[in-house]
Design a protein around this motif. Structure first.
Motif, PDB file in Angstrom:
ATOM      1  N   GLY A 215       0.849  -1.182   0.000  1.00 34.52           N
ATOM      2  CA  GLY A 215       0.000   0.000   0.000  1.00 34.52           C
ATOM      3  C   GLY A 215       0.884   1.231   0.000  1.00 34.52           C
TER       4      GLY A 215
ATOM      5  N   SER B  49      -2.750   5.269   5.066  1.00 32.45           N
ATOM      6  CA  SER B  49      -3.835   5.864   4.287  1.00 32.45           C
ATOM      7  C   SER B  49      -3.329   7.130   3.603  1.00 32.45           C
ATOM      8  CB  SER B  49      -5.031   6.198   5.177  1.00 32.45           C
ATOM      9  OG  SER B  49      -4.668   7.126   6.176  1.00 32.45           O
TER      10      SER B  49
ATOM     11  N   THR C 172      -4.248   0.280   3.213  1.00 31.65           N
ATOM     12  CA  THR C 172      -3.881   0.139   1.808  1.00 31.65           C
ATOM     13  C   THR C 172      -2.959  -1.072   1.646  1.00 31.65           C
ATOM     14  OG1 THR C 172      -2.038   1.698   2.100  1.00 31.65           O
ATOM     15  CG2 THR C 172      -4.117   2.619   1.343  1.00 31.65           C
TER      16      THR C 172
END
Ligand SMILES: [Zn+2]
Length: 430
Positions: free
Chosen positions: A327, A346, A368
């Motif tokens: 992520g 995030s 993520t």
């Protein structure tokens, strides 16, 4: 009229934050007042509870000022966009008076020209409208008086003496440190202070256990008998999973162990705020998505999306990017030996190549990449090898200088003895 000198009505109820404050009150109150507290039955008092005390406080007259106290004062409150000129206008004083005042005061008059919204100025005029005096308190510890003395305006800038009073508090962890601190009557500033002092040794987010306990001595500042703010933590003792960590403040403002070793280290134990950790999930078994056993090279901090993530040490961002597994991620290099990695963010708040400081916010916890829920995955590498961030030995900052060590040790011994005796008194009261 003067906001600085508040009076309390007789019989005003005061909430006292800790049992130690209660004891202090018992000692200083006249016997009549002490009676009211005895009704509470001291033996039933519990550590960490708050108790309302009814305290008689005599109404005090406004402190008599030597600034012509017979004047009729008029208070003007500074509003957004105000200038001294506007305040003068509202107070019915001319631009000429303002000019005369400022040119006579010169540099000394500067504090009067940097007003902030919400502040108040008191003006005194005679019956002809001539300005006789101004009183302005830029803070709760500072008073500026302007007085007309013949043809001259004179300014005095006075700092009020701040009195430090020692406070003691103790508590036991039942859920997390934040809640334990609040129930012990500590302010957020003191709770954060303790976490910052001991945050190099204890991971307040993951390592606390039910039954862990702490005791702290800290200063509260008073001005003219009125509470101003919590200030320095003087000593703190924290028992975490059977191991006790003691920290004492030295005159240089840093905290050291009683032996004089620095508590500051090159890395924080935990790169997320301890306040928001919901639970620590067990990362060592199965991979949450594939269900396969695979080595887990870091620690997972389960926290709500948006929880701040901090750089654990000074360094430079090696990479700030995105991949389908990680992520949003940030890798930081700290000198030659160390690298830290922060995954599943995030939001990223730093760029590749950027310098960062220990404790600087680098992003937010998120979900993520390949994850089942929001958490921070944190890795700590030494010379390219993954190490357990919780147990790896961290380089320390400088100890108390040799020349000051004997004096520091004596002071630390005294402080810890006081912590212990306070703690015994609290235990005896249970
Ligand atoms: Zn992980």
């Amino acid at each position: 009229m003067l906001h600085l000198f508040k009076t309390l009505p007789k019989g005003h109820k005061i909430l006292v934050g800790s049992v130690s404050a209660l004891l202090a009150l018992l000692l200083i109150l006249p016997s009549d007042d002490a009676e009211a507290i005895r009704d509470h039955d001291l033996e039933k008092l519990k550590v960490g509870e708050r108790y309302p005390l009814v305290v008689d406080v005599e109404s005090r007259p406004l402190v008599e000022s030597d600034v012509a106290p017979e004047y009729a004062w008029r208070t003007e409150t500074v509003k957004s966009g105000d200038s001294l000129a506007k305040l003068f206008d509202r107070a019915g004083l001319s631009a000429r008076t303002l000019h005369e005042l400022l040119s006579q005061l010169g540099d000394a008059g500067k504090p009067l020209t940097v007003l902030r919204p919400g502040e108040t100025l008191d003006f005194a005029k005679d019956e002809d409208g001539t300005l006789l005096a101004i009183r302005y308190a830029p803070s709760r510890t500072r008073i500026i008086d302007v007085v007309k003395d013949g043809d001259q305006y004179r300014l005095s800038d006075q700092s009020l003496p701040v009195e430090h009073r020692e406070q003691f508090a103790t508590g036991t962890i039942t859920s997390n440190f934040w809640n334990a601190g609040i129930s012990a009557g500590l302010s957020p500033a003191v709770i954060d202070g303790i976490a910052n002092i001991l945050g190099y040794d204890i991971d307040f987010a993951l390592e606390l256990r039910e039954g862990d306990s702490f005791a702290v001595i800290y200063n509260q500042d008073f001005v003219d008998g009125d509470f101003l703010a919590d200030s320095d933590i003087l000593a703190v003792s924290f028992t975490n999973q059977g191991q006790t960590y003691n920290a004492v403040r030295h005159s240089d403002g840093n905290y050291y162990s009683p032996e004089g070793k620095s508590l500051r280290k090159a890395f924080l134990r935990s790169p997320v705020s301890y306040k928001y950790i919901s639970s620590s999930f067990n990362p060592r078994r199965l991979h949450p998505v594939t269900g396969r056993v695979r080595p887990h090279n870091g620690i997972d901090y389960a926290a709500k999306t948006g929880t701040p993530v901090y750089a654990s040490g000074d360094g430079r961002v090696m990479r700030s990017g995105y991949s389908s597994l990680n992520g949003n991620y940030v890798f930081i290099r700290h000198g030659e030996q160390f690298v830290t990695k922060y995954l599943h963010l995030s939001k990223r708040m730093v760029k590749t190549g950027q310098k960062v400081k220990q404790g600087q916010r680098i992003g937010n916890v998120g979900a993520t990449g390949r994850v089942t829920g929001p958490h921070l995955h944190y890795e700590f590498l030494v010379n390219g090898v993954h190490r357990n961030p919780r147990t790896v030995k961290l380089p320390e900052a400088s100890p108390v200088p040799k020349g000051e060590l004997a004096a520091f040790k004596a002071q630390a011994g005294d402080m810890l003895a006081r912590l212990e005796s306070h703690r015994r008194i609290m235990l005896a009261m249970r």
